[in-house]
Design a protein around this motif. Structure first.
Motif, PDB file in Angstrom:
ATOM      1  N   VAL A 447       0.842  -1.204   0.000  1.00  0.00           N
ATOM      2  CA  VAL A 447       0.000   0.000   0.000  1.00  0.00           C
ATOM      3  C   VAL A 447       0.876   1.253   0.000  1.00  0.00           C
ATOM      4  CG1 VAL A 447      -1.725   1.325   1.281  1.00  0.00           C
ATOM      5  CG2 VAL A 447      -1.920  -1.169   1.151  1.00  0.00           C
ATOM      6  N   LYS A 448       1.884   1.254   0.846  1.00  0.00           N
ATOM      7  CA  LYS A 448       2.790   2.411   0.907  1.00  0.00           C
ATOM      8  C   LYS A 448       3.542   2.587  -0.409  1.00  0.00           C
ATOM      9  CE  LYS A 448       3.377   2.120   5.928  1.00  0.00           C
ATOM     10  NZ  LYS A 448       4.308   1.850   7.048  1.00  0.00           N
ATOM     11  N   LYS A 449       3.914   1.482  -1.031  1.00  0.00           N
ATOM     12  CA  LYS A 449       4.606   1.553  -2.312  1.00  0.00           C
ATOM     13  C   LYS A 449       3.711   2.191  -3.376  1.00  0.00           C
ATOM     14  CE  LYS A 449       7.918   0.716  -5.259  1.00  0.00           C
ATOM     15  NZ  LYS A 449       9.183   1.475  -5.207  1.00  0.00           N
ATOM     16  N   ALA A 450       2.408   1.837  -3.377  1.00  0.00           N
ATOM     17  CA  ALA A 450       1.466   2.425  -4.332  1.00  0.00           C
ATOM     18  C   ALA A 450       1.350   3.929  -4.115  1.00  0.00           C
ATOM     19  CB  ALA A 450       0.108   1.752  -4.199  1.00  0.00           C
ATOM     20  N   LEU A 451       1.289   4.351  -2.854  1.00  0.00           N
ATOM     21  CA  LEU A 451       1.204   5.780  -2.552  1.00  0.00           C
ATOM     22  C   LEU A 451       2.490   6.507  -2.954  1.00  0.00           C
ATOM     23  CD1 LEU A 451      -0.600   5.525   0.889  1.00  0.00           C
ATOM     24  CD2 LEU A 451      -1.489   6.714  -1.117  1.00  0.00           C
ATOM     25  N   GLU A 452       3.607   5.820  -2.836  1.00  0.00           N
ATOM     26  CA  GLU A 452       4.876   6.419  -3.260  1.00  0.00           C
ATOM     27  C   GLU A 452       4.911   6.590  -4.776  1.00  0.00           C
ATOM     28  OE1 GLU A 452       9.705   5.550  -3.035  1.00  0.00           O
ATOM     29  OE2 GLU A 452       8.277   4.147  -2.142  1.00  0.00           O
ATOM     30  N   ARG A 453       4.406   5.602  -5.507  1.00  0.00           N
ATOM     31  CA  ARG A 453       4.422   5.659  -6.967  1.00  0.00           C
ATOM     32  C   ARG A 453       3.575   6.806  -7.509  1.00  0.00           C
ATOM     33  NH1 ARG A 453       3.117   0.184  -9.839  1.00  0.00           N
ATOM     34  NH2 ARG A 453       3.616   1.529 -11.625  1.00  0.00           N
ATOM     35  N   VAL A 454       2.509   7.150  -6.796  1.00  0.00           N
ATOM     36  CA  VAL A 454       1.650   8.243  -7.279  1.00  0.00           C
ATOM     37  C   VAL A 454       2.122   9.594  -6.743  1.00  0.00           C
ATOM     38  CG1 VAL A 454      -0.339   6.717  -7.511  1.00  0.00           C
ATOM     39  CG2 VAL A 454      -0.031   7.999  -5.382  1.00  0.00           C
ATOM     40  N   GLY A 455       3.265   9.631  -6.080  1.00  0.00           N
ATOM     41  CA  GLY A 455       3.864  10.892  -5.674  1.00  0.00           C
ATOM     42  C   GLY A 455       3.373  11.477  -4.371  1.00  0.00           C
ATOM     43  N   LEU A 456       2.779  10.661  -3.502  1.00  0.00           N
ATOM     44  CA  LEU A 456       2.223  11.188  -2.259  1.00  0.00           C
ATOM     45  C   LEU A 456       3.108  10.937  -1.037  1.00  0.00           C
ATOM     46  CD1 LEU A 456      -1.585  10.348  -2.584  1.00  0.00           C
ATOM     47  CD2 LEU A 456      -0.524  12.603  -2.676  1.00  0.00           C
ATOM     48  N   LYS A 457       4.196  10.205  -1.211  1.00  0.00           N
ATOM     49  CA  LYS A 457       5.019   9.856  -0.050  1.00  0.00           C
ATOM     50  C   LYS A 457       5.524  11.082   0.706  1.00  0.00           C
ATOM     51  CE  LYS A 457       9.061   7.224   1.437  1.00  0.00           C
ATOM     52  NZ  LYS A 457      10.161   6.317   1.049  1.00  0.00           N
ATOM     53  N   PRO A 458       6.115  12.105   0.026  1.00  0.00           N
ATOM     54  CA  PRO A 458       6.605  13.274   0.782  1.00  0.00           C
ATOM     55  C   PRO A 458       5.507  13.951   1.592  1.00  0.00           C
ATOM     56  CG  PRO A 458       7.467  13.287  -1.452  1.00  0.00           C
ATOM     57  CD  PRO A 458       6.423  12.214  -1.413  1.00  0.00           C
ATOM     58  N   LEU A 459       4.316  14.093   0.990  1.00  0.00           N
ATOM     59  CA  LEU A 459       3.206  14.730   1.701  1.00  0.00           C
ATOM     60  C   LEU A 459       2.802  13.909   2.916  1.00  0.00           C
ATOM     61  CD1 LEU A 459       0.832  16.752   1.982  1.00  0.00           C
ATOM     62  CD2 LEU A 459      -0.461  15.268   0.435  1.00  0.00           C
ATOM     63  N   ILE A 460       2.641  12.603   2.725  1.00  0.00           N
ATOM     64  CA  ILE A 460       2.173  11.736   3.815  1.00  0.00           C
ATOM     65  C   ILE A 460       3.191  11.693   4.944  1.00  0.00           C
ATOM     66  CG2 ILE A 460       1.526   9.373   4.416  1.00  0.00           C
ATOM     67  CD1 ILE A 460       0.503   9.076   1.526  1.00  0.00           C
ATOM     68  N   GLU A 461       4.475  11.619   4.588  1.00  0.00           N
ATOM     69  CA  GLU A 461       5.519  11.550   5.611  1.00  0.00           C
ATOM     70  C   GLU A 461       5.583  12.829   6.443  1.00  0.00           C
ATOM     71  OE1 GLU A 461       7.273   9.064   6.462  1.00  0.00           O
ATOM     72  OE2 GLU A 461       7.062   7.618   4.829  1.00  0.00           O
ATOM     73  N   SER A 462       5.051  13.930   5.894  1.00  0.00           N
ATOM     74  CA  SER A 462       5.067  15.198   6.634  1.00  0.00           C
ATOM     75  C   SER A 462       3.891  15.347   7.584  1.00  0.00           C
ATOM     76  CB  SER A 462       5.076  16.376   5.649  1.00  0.00           C
ATOM     77  OG  SER A 462       3.813  16.473   4.966  1.00  0.00           O
ATOM     78  N   LEU A 463       2.911  14.459   7.475  1.00  0.00           N
ATOM     79  CA  LEU A 463       1.718  14.541   8.317  1.00  0.00           C
ATOM     80  C   LEU A 463       1.976  13.918   9.688  1.00  0.00           C
ATOM     81  CD1 LEU A 463      -0.971  13.499   5.664  1.00  0.00           C
ATOM     82  CD2 LEU A 463      -0.461  15.816   6.455  1.00  0.00           C
TER      83      LEU A 463
END
Length: 579
Positions: A447-463
């Protein structure tokens, strides 16, 4: 007559009465025993008081009634508790089955939900009609059956002792449990129907108001928004107040009739049971035994009074019919075996008055190809996607996957198709749960890999809560572009070979739209894509363009070829790019 007519063709109440008849009979018997214990408690108490006042020569003459008083005193709440357990168990089983059935019925035509049902009406079904059926059992059927049984048993018992008096009491009870309830129905029927219609309108208005509140505020009509439902609420309250006044007067009349029954018993017992001391001891016992029965008999009118809204709910539920399953024998298609989609000369229109008419539309999309459907709104682009999915069937022509008609793979079509539309729905739960909706068997790492592929990892990691962040109601915690990326992560997790994009970037600013399209076509590069769009932003990502108008296909081909050979396409492209 209306009662029997309502149930003549009913399929939402009768089947469950038969299915759980054993539990139903148990609940009714326990209700009858509760009333019996209440009457017996008062009877033995009255007898004990009278007997104690006559100085019995043997203490056993008092001790046994005292024991019976204690037994009936304990038995009444115990039987009442068991009756509540059994009746509510029965009702909860039935309403659970009803809710499951309602879901399955509506789910079967979910693709046409807005065509056949208003959202406010469905809110009414869920919050009103199912609850009404629950109350039908608890407040009408159970009390009515129990009161009728008590009336028959009491009248027969008195009739054995004195036929004339038994018949007279039966007439008074008949007024209480039958005539007055029918009078209540006749008076309140129209009023209840009116209240039901006003409530339904309020549900529809509530849905519209919540979904359109931003438009009211932006237009500066906040006061009008506040007043929108005030008249309906005022009318509903006035009608309810009239119902309450009628109910108070009716219950007072029922109490007077019951008081007349008590007076008749006083006169009867004094005339027939005072010949000797032994009989006289039973006078107060018999009269006192009557009082608890009012708790069972008087509520019948309230249950009858509510019948019109129960009837309306039953009729309304019986109008909800699933779309007949006319699918051919289903075939399981392995996603790895997908080769092509063939749309062969299809013709479709909703009805003769519909502006949408798709005529002789043909396309062949091979595995891995990217197709864009362009054209003005309202010409049937989204309808073509529904036809490809199998939600709609063409009047002519055929749509097939490999050599299989699309109707043959409907049971497992989620393995073949993914869909991303204009406003993907996000549930008010965590990011992880929202993405895992695409495939519940995937691990947290996937699931985390899918979110990373769509470019959301930096945003999510900042939450603060990172991947456990609650997205809010309908994804309100995130922007429109971020919501689309979350939905795209679902698609990656689903991993179906065909992806249908129904204007997923509509309403976004040009920069966000361009970035999002770059992401779409990058992470879905190995997928077959059919993309519905209304302009040419990002059109270079596709292999084939089909430009539709209200009559037919106006032009089609690769973007590069059309740009070189078709002046209209070139003008549109340059205008869209701001040249």
């Amino acid at each position: 007559m209306n009662f029997f007519k309502t149930f003549k063709h009913d399929t939402w109440v009768k089947p469950y009465i038969k299915q759980y008849k054993g539990l139903l009979i148990t609940a009714l018997l326990l209700g009858l025993l509760t009333s019996f214990c209440a009457a017996a408690l008062m009877f033995t108490s009255g007898y004990t008081i009278d007997k104690a006042a006559t100085h019995p020569i043997n203490i056993l003459l008092i001790y046994i009634p005292i024991l019976m008083t204690r037994a009936f005193g304990i038995g009444r709440p115990v039987f009442k508790y068991l009756e509540r357990l059994k009746s509510h168990n029965w009702v909860l089983r039935v309403t659970s089955d009803l809710r499951t059935r309602l879901y399955k019925t509506l789910e079967s035509d979910a693709s046409f939900f807005s065509e056949y049902h208003k959202t406010g009406d469905i809110m009414g079904l869920l919050s009103e009609d199912i609850s009404h059926l629950q109350n039908l059992y608890l407040r009408t059927i159970f009390p009515t059956v129990i009161s009728y049984l008590l009336t028959i048993i009491a009248s027969i018992a008195l009739g054995i002792f004195n036929p004339s008096f038994g018949f007279f009491v039966f007439l008074l009870l008949f007024i209480e449990v039958f005539l007055v309830p029918l009078f209540s129905v006749s008076i309140e029927s129209a009023r209840r129907s009116y209240q039901k219609s006003v409530k339904s309108d309020l549900y529809v208005q509530l849905t519209d108001n919540i979904m359109g509140v931003d438009d009211w505020v932006i237009s500066g009509r906040k006061d009008d928004f506040k007043k929108l439902t005030s008249q309906n609420i005022q009318n509903l309250n006035q009608s309810k107040n009239k119902s309450k006044a009628f109910r108070r007067n009716r219950d007072f009349g029922l109490q007077l009739i019951f008081a007349a029954i008590v007076i008749c018993f006083l006169i009867f017992t004094n005339l027939t049971m005072t010949n000797n001391q032994v009989q006289a001891n039973f006078v107060s016992a018999v009269v006192l035994a009557i009082f608890p029965l009012s708790d069972t008999i008087i509520p019948v009118s309230q249950g009858f009074e509510e019948w019109p809204q129960y009837r309306d709910s039953i009729e309304r539920l019986n109008t909800i019919k699933p779309i007949p399953n006319n699918l051919p024998k289903q075939v399981t298609l392995d996603p790895k075996d997908f080769e092509s989609i063939s749309v062969d000369n299809i013709t479709f229109e909703y009805d003769s008055n519909s502006p949408i008419l798709i005529k002789n539309f043909t396309q062949k999309i091979k595995k891995g190809e990217k197709l864009a459907l362009l054209g003005p709104s309202g010409i049937g682009k989204t309808t073509i996607l529904q036809l490809i999915l199998g939600d709609l069937s063409p009047q002519q022509g055929q749509i097939s996957i490999n050599d299989l008609d699309i109707s043959q793979i409907q049971e497992n079509r989620e393995n073949i198709f993914s869909v991303l539309n204009q406003k993907p729905f996000l549930f008010n739960t965590t990011l992880m749960n929202n993405v895992r909706l695409g495939n519940e068997h995937k691990s947290d790492a996937e699931v985390k890999k899918a979110l990373e592929r769509v470019g959301l990892k930096p945003l999510i990691e900042s939450l603060p809560e990172k991947y456990d962040t609650i997205v809010g109601e309908n994804g309100s915690r995130f922007s429109g572009g971020e919501q689309e990326r979350i939905a795209l992560a679902r698609i990656l997790l689903q991993d179906a070979p065909i992806v249908l994009l129904d204007e997923p970037t509509v309403g976004l600013d040009p920069i966000t739209e361009n970035d999002l399209l770059e992401t779409f076509f990058d992470v879905l590069k190995d997928k077959t894509i059919i993309w519905v769009t209304h302009h040419l932003q990002g059109i270079t990502h596709v292999d084939h363009v089909v430009f539709m108008n209200s009559d037919a296909i106006e032009m089609e081909g690769s973007p590069e070829k059309l740009y070189q050979t078709n002046k209209h396409f070139k003008d549109l492209y340059q205008m869209d790019q701001g040249y």
